[in-house]
Motif scaffolding. Structure first.
Motif, PDB file in Angstrom:
ATOM      1  N   GLY A  53      57.547  16.500  32.921  1.00 44.89           N
ATOM      2  CA  GLY A  53      58.253  17.749  32.593  1.00 44.89           C
ATOM      3  C   GLY A  53      57.521  18.622  31.588  1.00 44.89           C
ATOM      4  O   GLY A  53      58.066  19.605  31.097  1.00 44.89           O
ATOM      5  N   LYS A  54      56.252  18.273  31.262  1.00 45.72           N
ATOM      6  CA  LYS A  54      55.503  19.080  30.266  1.00 45.72           C
ATOM      7  C   LYS A  54      54.577  20.075  30.974  1.00 45.72           C
ATOM      8  O   LYS A  54      54.253  19.901  32.141  1.00 45.72           O
ATOM      9  CB  LYS A  54      54.696  18.144  29.378  1.00 45.72           C
ATOM     10  CG  LYS A  54      55.591  17.205  28.584  1.00 45.72           C
ATOM     11  CD  LYS A  54      54.935  16.784  27.278  1.00 45.72           C
ATOM     12  CE  LYS A  54      55.950  16.081  26.412  1.00 45.72           C
ATOM     13  NZ  LYS A  54      55.627  14.676  26.208  1.00 45.72           N
ATOM     14  N   GLY A  55      54.107  21.061  30.212  1.00 48.47           N
ATOM     15  CA  GLY A  55      53.215  22.073  30.785  1.00 48.47           C
ATOM     16  C   GLY A  55      54.005  23.305  31.176  1.00 48.47           C
ATOM     17  O   GLY A  55      55.204  23.224  31.461  1.00 48.47           O
ATOM     18  N   SER A  56      53.339  24.470  31.176  1.00 48.28           N
ATOM     19  CA  SER A  56      54.071  25.737  31.322  1.00 48.28           C
ATOM     20  C   SER A  56      54.137  26.284  32.748  1.00 48.28           C
ATOM     21  O   SER A  56      55.210  26.579  33.252  1.00 48.28           O
ATOM     22  CB  SER A  56      53.410  26.793  30.438  1.00 48.28           C
ATOM     23  OG  SER A  56      53.478  26.412  29.092  1.00 48.28           O
ATOM     24  N   LEU A  57      52.981  26.442  33.389  1.00 47.93           N
ATOM     25  CA  LEU A  57      52.962  27.189  34.657  1.00 47.93           C
ATOM     26  C   LEU A  57      53.282  26.263  35.831  1.00 47.93           C
ATOM     27  O   LEU A  57      52.582  25.289  36.083  1.00 47.93           O
ATOM     28  CB  LEU A  57      51.577  27.833  34.853  1.00 47.93           C
ATOM     29  CG  LEU A  57      51.433  28.740  36.075  1.00 47.93           C
ATOM     30  CD1 LEU A  57      52.368  29.945  35.993  1.00 47.93           C
ATOM     31  CD2 LEU A  57      49.981  29.212  36.237  1.00 47.93           C
TER      32      LEU A  57
END
Ligand SMILES: C[S@@+](CC[C@H](N)C(=O)[O-])C[C@H]1O[C@@H](n2cnc3c(N)ncnc32)[C@H](O)[C@@H]1O
Length: 453
Positions: free
Chosen positions: A193-197
Motif C-alpha cells: 500500500g506504499k508509493g504514490s502513483l
C-alpha cells in the motif's frame, strides 16, 4: 471419462477447433477438453499439459505441426506478453466470425434460444481495426516504466506505444517516464500500500485531438503531483486537462472517487454523430468513437422513432444514447447511478440545445419507480447495463411498464442471454446485431431488438 490418465507435463497432439472467451485455443484429446495458450482455430500443435482439472486441462504449445490459415503475424511487438489484446494473431474476418459464433453459442447455451442462429446478424466490423481506442489505462512498473498488465497478472509489461489506441502514445509514454524519474515519484506497491502513483488514464477526443490525463494518486494533492502535472502539460501539446484522482484504498479500482483538476479545462469535448459531449473523468464514454456511432445508429434504426414517443434510456451514462435519439423522440428520460455522469448528461443536453430530455441520478432498479410515481410511461426502453447485466427488479419493472419495444445494448453476451430469457416471457427477440466495438480483443458489443408479444 478417465481424467486420471492425464498427467502434468505429458505431451499430446491437439487440433485447435475454437477459442475460449479469454482467447485460448480449445482442442480435445480423446474427447477431453484442453485449453492451449497462443493458438487459433485451425492450428495443429504438440501440447505440454500444465494443469489438470476434473473437466479440462490447460497446456502450452511446444511445436506447431500445422499453422492455421486463419493466423496472421500480430502487428504489435508486445502481443502475447501484454494482456491488452488477445487475438491480434487471428485475421480480422476470422475475429468477426468468431464473435458472431460466440454470440449465437451463448444465446443457445445460456439463453436456451433455439432461434439464435436465425436472429443473429453478421458482426459489423471496422474498416481499419487498429488505432481506435479513446481511453488508455496505463500502469506503472516498480521502476517507473509505463505499460499495461500482463494477461491474468498484475505484472506490468513496459511499452513504447500501443497500436489500438487512437494516439499510440509514444510521446506521452516517454514524457511520463522521464518526469517520474526526474521528480522522483514513487510508484504504488499493491503488496504494502506504499508509493504514490498508481496509474495514468488518458482520454482522447476524436473530435478535437485533445486529451485529458488522470493521474491516479495514493495520497492528497501535494507539490509533487502539481509539479508532475505542470511538466506533463508543458511537454504534451494536446493536453486539455489534467486531474489528480485520489485513491488511497487497498483496492484494484482504476480511479478514485475524488478528482481534482490540476490543469486546464474541466471536461473533454468529443462528439458522436452531430451531438457534442463534455466528458468528466468518471463518466462512462464508449471507447471506440466510430463503432459507437454504429451502435447508436443501430438503436435508432431499431426504434424507428416518429417524434411522438417517450423513450427511457436506462443505465444512460452521460446521456449519450438518449441525447443522440432526442431529436426524433417526444421526450427522453435517462437514469444513471454515477452522479458526475448525470451532471454531465444534464449539461450535455443544454450544451446541445436539447430541451426534451431529463436525467435522474440513482440505480435504474430504484429510480424507474420514481418515473412510475410521476405517471411517466415509456413507449420504448433502451437498456445499456454494465457487464453484470440488468437487475431482475429492473427487468420486471420494465416489463410491467409495457413498452412496445426494448432495445438492449450489451457488452457481455452471457448476461444478455440471461436477461433476454427473462424478458422473453413478454417480449419476442426480433433481431440481434453484434458490433465490433473492441477489435483485437475477445469482447463484442451486441444490440438486441425486442417487441412486445
Ligand atoms: C455500459 S455503460 C452505458 C453508458 C451509456 N449508455 C453509453 O452508451 O455511454 C453502463 C452505465 O451504467 C451505469 N450503471 C451501473 N449500474 C447501474 C445501476 N444499477 N443503475 C443505473 N446505472 C448503472 C454505469 O455507471 C455506466 O454509466
Amino acid at each position: 471419462m478417465n481424467t486420471i490418465k492425464y498427467k502434468k507435463n505429458e505431451e499430446y497432439n491437439v487440433a485447435i477447433m475454437d477459442l475460449t472467451h479469454t482467447g485460448e485455443g480449445i482442442g480435445k484429446v480423446d474427447g477431453f477438453t484442453v485449453f492451449v495458450e497462443d493458438c487459433v482455430p485451425g492450428d495443429e500443435v504438440r501440447v505440454r499439459l500444465t494443469t489438470i482439472k476434473k473437466q479440462y486441462a490447460m497446456g502450452v504449445p511446444i511445436q506447431y505441426h500445422k499453422v492455421s490459415p486463419l493466423r496472421q503475424d500480430p502487428p504489435c511487438p508486445y502481443f502475447g506478453e501484454c494482456g491488452g489484446c488477445q487475438i491480434q494473431n487471428l485475421q480480422y474476418d476470422a475475429q468477426l466470425k468468431w464473435k458472431r459464433d460466440h454470440v449465437v453459442d451463448v444465446l443457445q447455451r445460456l439463453g436456451d434460444r433455439s432461434d439464435a442462429q436465425e436472429i443473429t446478424k453478421d458482426v459489423i466490423g471496422m474498416e481499419d481495426p487498429y488505432f481506435y481506442r479513446n481511453k488508455a489505462q496505463y500502469k506503472i512498473s516498480k521502476n517507473g516504466k509505463v505499460g499495461f498488465y500482463q494477461k491474468k497478472s498484475h505484472h506490468v509489461v513496459p511499452l513504447d506505444k500501443c497500436i489500438i489506441q487512437q494516439d499510440p502514445g509514444e510521446d506521452l509514454i516517454k514524457s511520463l517516464e522521464a518526469a517520474i524519474q526526474d521528480l522522483k515519484i514513487t510508484i504504488y506497491d499493491e503488496t504494502n500500500g506504499k508509493g504514490s502513483l498508481r496509474g495514468v488514464v488518458q482520454r482522447l477526443s476524436k473530435a478535437t485531438g485533445k486529451m485529458m490525463l488522470i493521474l491516479v494518486w495514493n495520497g492528497d494533492v501535494n507539490d509533487q503531483i502539481q509539479a508532475f502535472a505542470k511538466r506533463l502539460a508543458k511537454e504534451n501539446g494536446s493536453v486539455a486537462s489534467i486531474y489528480c484522482s485520489i485513491n488511497k484504498g487497498r483496492n484494484n479500482r482504476t480511479m478514485g472517487y475524488e478528482n481534482h483538476l490540476l490543469y486546464g479545462e474541466k471536461k473533454l469535448v468529443d462528439e458522436i454523430g452531430s451531438v457534442r459531449f463534455q466528458i468528466s473523468p468518471l463518466s462512462f464514454f464508449q471507447v471506440n468513437n466510430a463503432m459507437t456511432e454504429v451502435i447508436y445508429q443501430t438503436v435508432d434504426r431499431m426504434l424507428d422513432l416518429s417524434g411522438k414517443e417517450t423513450v427511457f434510456d436506462l443505465y444512460c451514462g452521460m446521456g449519450t444514447i438518449g441525447l443522440y435519439l432526442a431529436h426524433k423522440a417526444k421526450f427522453v428520460y435517462g437514469i444513471e447511478s454515477i452522479e458526475d455522469a448525470v451532471r454531465d448528461a444534464k449539461e450535455n443536453a443544454a450544451f446541445n440545445g436539447i430541451e426534451n430530455a431529463e436525467f435522474f441520478h440513482g440505480k435504474a432498479e430504484d429510480a424507474i419507480f420514481l418515473l412510475k410515481e410521476r405517471k411517466i410511461e415509456p413507449d420504448h426502453v433502451v437498456l445499456d447495463p454494465p457487464r453484470k447485466g440488468c437487475d431482475e427488479v429492473l427487468i420486471q419493472a420494465v416489463m410491467d411498464a409495457k413498452p412496445k419495444k426494448i432495445v438492449y445494448v450489451s457488452c457481455n453476451p452471457a448476461t444478455l442471454a440471461r436477461d433476454l430469457q427473462m424478458l422473453s416471457a413478454e417480449y419476442d427477440v426480433m433481431e440481434v446485431q453484434p458490433v465490433d466495438n473492441f477489435p483485437q480483443s475477445m469482447h463484442v458489443e451486441t444490440v438486441a431488438l425486442l417487441a412486445r408479444k
